[in-house]
Each structure stands twice: as structure tokens, then as C-alpha cells.
Scaffold this motif. Structure first.
Motif, PDB file in Angstrom:
ATOM      1  N   GLU A 206       9.707 -13.640  -9.022  1.00 37.27           N
ATOM      2  CA  GLU A 206       8.734 -12.561  -9.208  1.00 37.27           C
ATOM      3  C   GLU A 206       7.460 -12.846  -8.426  1.00 37.27           C
ATOM      4  N   ALA A 207       7.062 -14.106  -8.369  1.00 36.08           N
ATOM      5  CA  ALA A 207       5.851 -14.473  -7.623  1.00 36.08           C
ATOM      6  C   ALA A 207       6.002 -14.107  -6.149  1.00 36.08           C
ATOM      7  N   THR A 208       7.194 -14.307  -5.616  1.00 39.90           N
ATOM      8  CA  THR A 208       7.444 -13.955  -4.212  1.00 39.90           C
ATOM      9  C   THR A 208       7.413 -12.450  -4.017  1.00 39.90           C
ATOM     10  N   VAL A 209       7.963 -11.709  -4.992  1.00 38.77           N
ATOM     11  CA  VAL A 209       7.897 -10.243  -4.928  1.00 38.77           C
ATOM     12  C   VAL A 209       6.435  -9.793  -4.882  1.00 38.77           C
ATOM     13  N   LYS A 210       5.608 -10.343  -5.777  1.00 37.17           N
ATOM     14  CA  LYS A 210       4.191  -9.976  -5.815  1.00 37.17           C
ATOM     15  C   LYS A 210       3.519 -10.261  -4.482  1.00 37.17           C
ATOM     16  N   THR A 211       3.847 -11.412  -3.897  1.00 40.24           N
ATOM     17  CA  THR A 211       3.243 -11.774  -2.614  1.00 40.24           C
ATOM     18  C   THR A 211       3.620 -10.777  -1.531  1.00 40.24           C
ATOM     19  N   HIS A 212       4.886 -10.430  -1.440  1.00 43.60           N
ATOM     20  CA  HIS A 212       5.335  -9.482  -0.410  1.00 43.60           C
ATOM     21  C   HIS A 212       4.722  -8.098  -0.638  1.00 43.60           C
ATOM     22  N   LEU A 213       4.681  -7.652  -1.905  1.00 42.03           N
ATOM     23  CA  LEU A 213       4.120  -6.335  -2.181  1.00 42.03           C
ATOM     24  C   LEU A 213       2.631  -6.303  -1.881  1.00 42.03           C
ATOM     25  N   ASN A 214       1.910  -7.347  -2.284  1.00 43.20           N
ATOM     26  CA  ASN A 214       0.471  -7.382  -2.005  1.00 43.20           C
ATOM     27  C   ASN A 214       0.187  -7.407  -0.511  1.00 43.20           C
ATOM     28  N   ARG A 215       0.998  -8.136   0.237  1.00 40.97           N
ATOM     29  CA  ARG A 215       0.815  -8.186   1.694  1.00 40.97           C
ATOM     30  C   ARG A 215       1.098  -6.821   2.317  1.00 40.97           C
ATOM     31  N   ALA A 216       2.156  -6.164   1.846  1.00 43.58           N
ATOM     32  CA  ALA A 216       2.480  -4.830   2.370  1.00 43.58           C
ATOM     33  C   ALA A 216       1.359  -3.847   2.059  1.00 43.58           C
ATOM     34  N   MET A 217       0.845  -3.887   0.826  1.00 40.42           N
ATOM     35  CA  MET A 217      -0.228  -2.972   0.442  1.00 40.42           C
ATOM     36  C   MET A 217      -1.491  -3.238   1.248  1.00 40.42           C
ATOM     37  N   THR A 218      -1.783  -4.513   1.497  1.00 40.62           N
ATOM     38  CA  THR A 218      -2.962  -4.855   2.310  1.00 40.62           C
ATOM     39  C   THR A 218      -2.812  -4.322   3.727  1.00 40.62           C
ATOM     40  N   LYS A 219      -1.650  -4.509   4.317  1.00 40.84           N
ATOM     41  CA  LYS A 219      -1.408  -4.022   5.680  1.00 40.84           C
ATOM     42  C   LYS A 219      -1.533  -2.502   5.764  1.00 40.84           C
ATOM     43  N   LEU A 220      -1.120  -1.810   4.698  1.00 40.81           N
ATOM     44  CA  LEU A 220      -1.135  -0.346   4.693  1.00 40.81           C
ATOM     45  C   LEU A 220      -2.430   0.234   4.137  1.00 40.81           C
ATOM     46  N   GLY A 221      -3.323  -0.630   3.675  1.00 39.31           N
ATOM     47  CA  GLY A 221      -4.591  -0.156   3.132  1.00 39.31           C
ATOM     48  C   GLY A 221      -4.439   0.589   1.825  1.00 39.31           C
ATOM     49  N   LEU A 222      -3.516   0.144   0.966  1.00 42.57           N
ATOM     50  CA  LEU A 222      -3.246   0.827  -0.290  1.00 42.57           C
ATOM     51  C   LEU A 222      -4.006   0.180  -1.437  1.00 42.57           C
ATOM     52  N   CYS A 223      -4.406   1.013  -2.412  1.00 45.38           N
ATOM     53  CA  CYS A 223      -5.221   0.556  -3.538  1.00 45.38           C
ATOM     54  C   CYS A 223      -4.409   0.280  -4.796  1.00 45.38           C
ATOM     55  N   SER A 224      -3.225   0.840  -4.904  1.00 45.36           N
ATOM     56  CA  SER A 224      -2.484   0.725  -6.159  1.00 45.36           C
ATOM     57  C   SER A 224      -0.990   0.782  -5.906  1.00 45.36           C
ATOM     58  N   ARG A 225      -0.251   0.348  -6.914  1.00 41.18           N
ATOM     59  CA  ARG A 225       1.211   0.397  -6.839  1.00 41.18           C
ATOM     60  C   ARG A 225       1.694   1.849  -6.778  1.00 41.18           C
ATOM     61  N   ALA A 226       1.011   2.732  -7.538  1.00 38.25           N
ATOM     62  CA  ALA A 226       1.399   4.145  -7.513  1.00 38.25           C
ATOM     63  C   ALA A 226       1.258   4.715  -6.103  1.00 38.25           C
ATOM     64  N   GLN A 227       0.201   4.324  -5.419  1.00 39.31           N
ATOM     65  CA  GLN A 227       0.002   4.796  -4.050  1.00 39.31           C
ATOM     66  C   GLN A 227       1.115   4.268  -3.144  1.00 39.31           C
ATOM     67  N   ALA A 228       1.583   3.070  -3.418  1.00 40.70           N
ATOM     68  CA  ALA A 228       2.701   2.518  -2.646  1.00 40.70           C
ATOM     69  C   ALA A 228       3.966   3.348  -2.855  1.00 40.70           C
ATOM     70  N   VAL A 229       4.186   3.813  -4.088  1.00 41.51           N
ATOM     71  CA  VAL A 229       5.343   4.668  -4.364  1.00 41.51           C
ATOM     72  C   VAL A 229       5.236   5.972  -3.574  1.00 41.51           C
ATOM     73  N   VAL A 230       4.040   6.567  -3.570  1.00 41.65           N
ATOM     74  CA  VAL A 230       3.822   7.801  -2.821  1.00 41.65           C
ATOM     75  C   VAL A 230       4.138   7.591  -1.338  1.00 41.65           C
ATOM     76  N   VAL A 231       3.636   6.507  -0.781  1.00 39.53           N
ATOM     77  CA  VAL A 231       3.858   6.219   0.639  1.00 39.53           C
ATOM     78  C   VAL A 231       5.340   6.009   0.927  1.00 39.53           C
ATOM     79  N   ALA A 232       6.036   5.335   0.025  1.00 37.23           N
ATOM     80  CA  ALA A 232       7.464   5.095   0.237  1.00 37.23           C
ATOM     81  C   ALA A 232       8.223   6.412   0.360  1.00 37.23           C
ATOM     82  N   TYR A 233       7.835   7.411  -0.434  1.00 34.77           N
ATOM     83  CA  TYR A 233       8.483   8.724  -0.365  1.00 34.77           C
ATOM     84  C   TYR A 233       8.017   9.510   0.851  1.00 34.77           C
ATOM     85  N   GLU A 234       6.721   9.583   1.060  1.00 35.20           N
ATOM     86  CA  GLU A 234       6.210  10.456   2.117  1.00 35.20           C
ATOM     87  C   GLU A 234       6.515   9.934   3.517  1.00 35.20           C
TER      88      GLU A 234
END
Length: 244
Positions: A206-234
Motif C-alpha cells: 500500500e505504501a508503494t501505491v501511495k507513492t505512485h499515486l502521489n507522484r502522479a498527482m504531483t505531475k498532473l497538478g491535482l489536489c485530490s483523489r477525486a480529481q484524479a478519478v475525474v482526470v482518469a475518465y476525461e
């Protein structure tokens, strides 16, 4: 209020809880605003730093007081809660506040737009006092309020409803800048899986998942997990109807 939805699990978005929670309350209806503020002032561990009556006030007060959590009415005259959320999160110093938008209906296009703008979650206006306090505490600490699948259902409802809309500038560019593992974690996040479920799917911790997700969100300039879900769809990374 009958429910709420958050954006992470544990501290999936990297936010740590603890200490007194500083809250900004924004609602154009004075009785609702005053009632919520009075409830929070009477609750241990909560401080109301300010009250605002519209989106413009929300932006100014957020910059002045730097609250931990903003309770934001989603529909207000003038600058809406959605636009205010976008401006606050765009201009906020780190750590940015977590915005909980207040709404009447959970499957609401305004809620979808607020999550798209970076809100951490939503709270129904008919929730009881304990649900409100629990939601603020959870969001301040980075915890989830409901399963990630709730956010997925909301996002999917509106991406299905508006299938022909072009991708807008709200979708960050640079998905090709993600590593293969970051892209896969983002895809599974969009499908509504929790960090634990993603870890099981990819056979990583799980720690590795958090690291990858946080890095992806940082690269994409995302503020929240919900915003990441929106981006994944759009972005087309996940399509409506994709099985979990």
C-alpha cells in the motif's frame, strides 16, 4: 445530511491529521452559516477562523486565514462555490486547504464540477451534527468518508451523460509524462479501487501505491483523489462502464 464522500483512504493524499482543525464556513444563507459555525465553535478540536457569504469572500478569507478545511456552499450568487474552490486551490500555499462542498443532492452536476475543480469531497446539507463533525475531521486528516467507488459512481454518471463534450483545459496535459506504474495506479484509482485493492491487484505494498499515486498527482497538478478519478475518465484512461 445523509452522507458524504471523500477522496482518499487513510492518508492517501499525503495529508496528516492532528491538532486543532481550523475551519472556514461559507454559505449565502445566514441561518445555515450561523448554525454550522455555532456547532463547530462548540465542538472540541474545532476553530471557526471566519465566515463568508459568497465565493468572493471565500477566496479572500481563505488567503487571509489559511484554514485547514473550508465548508463551501456549492450554489451561491455571484462567484459560485465551484469557481471559488478552483481559485482557492490554484493560489493556495502548501498545504492547500481541503474543501468540502455542501450540496442538496449527491448526484449533482455541481458536485461533479466541484470535484473536477479539486474539492476533497461533498457533504449533503441534511446531515446531522455528528456526521458533519466526523466529515470535517476525516477530510482534515486525509481519511475517506465513503468508499472510493462512491466518487467513481458520481463521476461516471456525468461522463456518461455528457459523452460528446470535448476534453477541456481542466484535464491536465502530460499523462504521457507518467511512468507505466503511475499510469496503472491512476487507472485503477479511476476504476474506484482503494489503495489496498490496488496493492492486491498489482502485488505491491500500500505504501508503494501511495507513492505512485502521489507522484502522479504531483505531475498532473491535482489536489485530490477525486480529481484524479475525474482526470482518469476525461482523459480516456478509464471509460464509463469499465468493471472494477
Amino acid at each position: 445530511m445523509t452522507g458524504a464522500t471523500g477522496t482518499g483512504s487513510g492518508t492517501e493524499d499525503g495529508t496528516e491529521g492532528g491538532g486543532e482543525i481550523r475551519v472556514l464556513v461559507v454559505d449565502d444563507q445566514v441561518l445555515i452559516r450561523a448554525g454550522v459555525a455555532a456547532l463547530l465553535r462548540a465542538a472540541p478540536g474545532m476553530t471557526v477562523v471566519a465566515e463568508g457569504s459568497d465565493g468572493e469572500e471565500a477566496v479572500a478569507l481563505a488567503a487571509e486565514h489559511r484554514p485547514d478545511v473550508i465548508l463551501m456552499d456549492i450554489r451561491m450568487p455571484g462567484l459560485s462555490g465551484i469557481a471559488a474552490t478552483e481559485r482557492i486551490l490554484r493560489d493556495a500555499a502548501d498545504p492547500a486547504p481541503r474543501v468540502l462542498v455542501l450540496t442538496t443532492f449527491d448526484l449533482d452536476e455541481y458536485v461533479y464540477a466541484a470535484l473536477r475543480a479539486g474539492a476533497a469531497g461533498f457533504l449533503l446539507k441534511d446531515a446531522g451534527p455528528q456526521r458533519l463533525l466526523a466529515a470535517i475531521t476525516a477530510v482534515a486528516g486525509g481519511d475517506t468518508l465513503f468508499a472510493p467507488s462512491v466518487t467513481r459512481r458520481l463521476v461516471e454518471a456525468f461522463t456518461e451523460r455528457l459523452p460528446d463534450e470535448p476534453v477541456t483545459e481542466a484535464v491536465p496535459e502530460g499523462l504521457d509524462g507518467l511512468t507505466g506504474r503511475e499510469l496503472e495506479v491512476l487507472r485503477l484509482t479511476g476504476r474506484g479501487l482503494s489503495n489496498a485493492e490496488i496493492a492486491g491487484e498489482l502485488v505491491i505494498s500500500e505504501a508503494t501505491v501511495k507513492t505512485h499515486l502521489n507522484r502522479a498527482m504531483t505531475k498532473l497538478g491535482l489536489c485530490s483523489r477525486a480529481q484524479a478519478v475525474v482526470v482518469a475518465y476525461e482523459s480516456g484512461l478509464v471509460t464509463p462502464g469499465t468493471p472494477r
